[in-house]
Scaffold this active site. Structure first.
Site, PDB file in Angstrom:
ATOM      1  N   HIS A 198     -25.950  10.329  84.850  1.00  0.00           N
ATOM      2  CA  HIS A 198     -25.293   9.546  83.832  1.00  0.00           C
ATOM      3  C   HIS A 198     -24.788   8.205  84.384  1.00  0.00           C
ATOM      4  O   HIS A 198     -24.446   7.299  83.641  1.00  0.00           O
ATOM      5  CB  HIS A 198     -24.148  10.437  83.297  1.00  0.00           C
ATOM      6  N   TYR A 229     -22.878  16.712  73.413  1.00  0.00           N
ATOM      7  CA  TYR A 229     -22.841  16.152  74.764  1.00  0.00           C
ATOM      8  C   TYR A 229     -23.880  15.032  74.909  1.00  0.00           C
ATOM      9  O   TYR A 229     -23.589  13.946  75.417  1.00  0.00           O
ATOM     10  CB  TYR A 229     -23.102  17.253  75.794  1.00  0.00           C
ATOM     11  N   HIS A 237     -23.709  13.596  91.855  1.00  0.00           N
ATOM     12  CA  HIS A 237     -23.156  12.623  90.899  1.00  0.00           C
ATOM     13  C   HIS A 237     -21.739  12.273  91.336  1.00  0.00           C
ATOM     14  O   HIS A 237     -20.917  13.158  91.583  1.00  0.00           O
ATOM     15  CB  HIS A 237     -23.175  13.230  89.496  1.00  0.00           C
ATOM     16  N   HIS A 246     -21.992  20.822  83.882  1.00  0.00           N
ATOM     17  CA  HIS A 246     -21.037  21.214  82.827  1.00  0.00           C
ATOM     18  C   HIS A 246     -21.675  22.289  81.959  1.00  0.00           C
ATOM     19  O   HIS A 246     -22.854  22.181  81.606  1.00  0.00           O
ATOM     20  CB  HIS A 246     -20.702  20.038  81.903  1.00  0.00           C
ATOM     21  N   ASP A 262     -15.221  13.775  87.853  1.00  0.00           N
ATOM     22  CA  ASP A 262     -15.171  15.188  87.466  1.00  0.00           C
ATOM     23  C   ASP A 262     -15.972  16.064  88.428  1.00  0.00           C
ATOM     24  O   ASP A 262     -15.854  17.289  88.405  1.00  0.00           O
ATOM     25  CB  ASP A 262     -15.639  15.404  86.013  1.00  0.00           C
ATOM     26  N   HIS A 287     -13.140  11.209  78.901  1.00  0.00           N
ATOM     27  CA  HIS A 287     -13.181   9.748  78.722  1.00  0.00           C
ATOM     28  C   HIS A 287     -13.481   9.313  77.281  1.00  0.00           C
ATOM     29  O   HIS A 287     -14.395   8.571  76.994  1.00  0.00           O
ATOM     30  CB  HIS A 287     -13.996   9.026  79.796  1.00  0.00           C
ATOM     31  N   ASP A 315     -25.202  15.962  85.291  1.00  0.00           N
ATOM     32  CA  ASP A 315     -24.826  15.843  83.879  1.00  0.00           C
ATOM     33  C   ASP A 315     -25.974  16.194  82.916  1.00  0.00           C
ATOM     34  O   ASP A 315     -25.735  16.550  81.756  1.00  0.00           O
ATOM     35  CB  ASP A 315     -24.352  14.422  83.566  1.00  0.00           C
ATOM     36  N   GLU A 360     -19.280  10.712  89.693  1.00  0.00           N
ATOM     37  CA  GLU A 360     -18.161  10.607  88.752  1.00  0.00           C
ATOM     38  C   GLU A 360     -17.073  11.612  89.160  1.00  0.00           C
ATOM     39  O   GLU A 360     -17.341  12.673  89.719  1.00  0.00           O
ATOM     40  CB  GLU A 360     -18.618  10.841  87.309  1.00  0.00           C
TER      41      GLU A 360
HETATM   42 FE1  FEO Z   1     -20.917  11.729  84.536  1.00  0.00          FE
HETATM   43 FE2  FEO Z   1     -19.859  15.009  84.530  1.00  0.00          FE
HETATM   44  O1  FEO Z   1     -19.811  13.185  84.932  1.00  0.00           O
END
Ligand code: FEO
Length: 388
Positions: A146, A193, A80, A226, A84, A26, A165, A82
């Site tokens: 996040h 990050y 989470h 991640h 991903d 993003h 995250d 989101e």
């Molecule tokens: Fe806030 Fe890895 O997504």
């Protein structure tokens, strides 16, 4: 041979996916790719923590199948919402048919929006415990780390914190632990990050770190969604988060600019030389070769932002508008600033930068430095480079 799970604790496996070619997350340039981490807990109630981005389902399911048949999973936790981490959630639910899927209350709401309806996902509260039979999960709301739905899950029997995250980084690798990867890569990608994803939420992150300490949770493993898992370097990464939250700038200035016919570049070079003479370290970011994510990264430990733009069509050069719009959204704080730029018949490029600086509450150390046409500096050498 197929995708394999990686053991990260006695009863926990990494079963995520590696996105080697991701170069944009993003708007954040991810030069080293990323991973979407999912984790399998081999409790009486076999539990999957998070899923992966849509398109990576096969890889995740293959890694799960290297340990246990996916249909044996009882619970899925969505830490989470989101995409991903939830792009593959529905297809995983259809394949696995778990007894239950859990998320925070905001997670349930967010996923209902994304999935266009109630998918039967159950809400858990902050501090709630979920028995997995012989193991237990405790949930902790971590709003805005996040997204508003975000939560951590803690497995006390393994002293393992699933931090979605938080403490993550965009780094594709076959190594699953931070201590297996060169430290300069870890330090750079963790900072990049934090700067590009978590910078606006420092106050909330500080509260979460305080809450973890007060609740006596001392994880021996932190497993983010991640990048690599932390096992030997937990003190280091938590210390870095404290440092970034508290803003401890170095004697460092970031010069970010673009140029049309080389005049604003001349100014940038003169400013960089002057700063060096004054003993200030300089991060020099020409937007023809750097990007907005580089700017956010370099700001993290800088004391000053110096931004330059020529005037194009009575306004800001487009790359500068891009970089400053992105940076404004990350809400950097406690920066001193200076503005410069070359122009022909009006100097509105520099004025436009000032609006961004006002919005970011960056204190200007002087009025913007505007040069009409070509600055007188570095004559001779620059002619040879076609800058005039
Ligand atoms: Fe806030 Fe890895 O997504």
């Amino acid at each position: 041979m197929t995708y394999q799970a990686v053991k990260i604790a006695d009863r926990v496996y990494w079963v995520g996916a590696i996105d080697w070619t991701l170069r944009d997350f993003h708007g954040y340039a991810t030069g080293r790719g990323s991973t979407y981490n999912a984790y399998l807990i081999l409790a009486d109630k076999i539990t999957l923590i998070d899923t992966v981005k849509a398109g990576f389902e096969y890889e995740m399911l293959a890694r799960i199948a290297s340990v246990v048949e996916p249909e044996k999973i009882s619970y899925i936790i969505s830490d989470h919402a989101e995409m991903d981490h939830t792009g593959a959630l529905l297809t995983t639910m259809e394949r696995v048919k778990p007894e239950a899927v859990f998320a925070s209350a905001m997670g349930v709401k967010t996923l209902a929006g994304q999935f266009h309806g109630d998918s039967g996902i159950r809400a858990v509260k902050d501090g709630e415990r979920l028995s997995l039979g012989d193991l237990t999960l405790t949930f902790m709301e971590t709003r805005m780390i996040h997204w508003p739905d975000s939560m951590f899950s803690y497995l006390p029997e393994e002293k393992l914190l699933f931090s979605q995250d938080g403490f993550g980084m965009h780094l594709a690798s076959l190594e699953r632990f931070a201590d297996e990867i060169p430290s300069h890569v870890i330090e750079y990608e963790a900072a990049r990050y934090y700067a590009n994803i978590l910078l606006p939420f420092g106050t909330r992150i500080a509260k979460v770190l305080d809450k973890l300490e007060q609740s006596g949770i001392l994880p021996e493993i932190i497993a983010p969604d991640h990048g690599p898992v932390w096992r030997k370097d937990i003190g280091w990464i938590v210390g870095k988060y404290r440092e970034w939250i508290e803003r401890r700038p170095k004697r460092k200035a970031v010069i970010v600019f673009d140029t049309m016919w080389g005049s604003t570049e001349k100014m940038a070079r003169a400013i960089s030389e002057g700063l060096r003479e004054a003993g200030v370290s300089v991060s020099y970011l020409p937007l023809k070769t750097c990007d907005r994510a580089d700017l956010a990264t370099e700001i993290l430990d800088a004391a000053a932002l110096i931004a330059g733009s020529p005037t194009l069509n009575d306004g800001l050069f487009p790359t500068m508008a891009d970089a400053l719009t992105y940076l404004k959204g990350l809400k950097p704080s406690h920066l001193l600033g200076a503005i410069f730029g070359s122009h022909g018949w009006n100097g509105t490029g520099a004025d436009e930068i000032r609006k961004y600086f006002d919005d970011m509450k960056i204190d200007l150390i002087a009025e913007p430095l505007k040069v009409n046409w070509v600055p007188v500096w570095g004559e001779g050498n620059d002619d040879e480079r076609g800058m005039n």
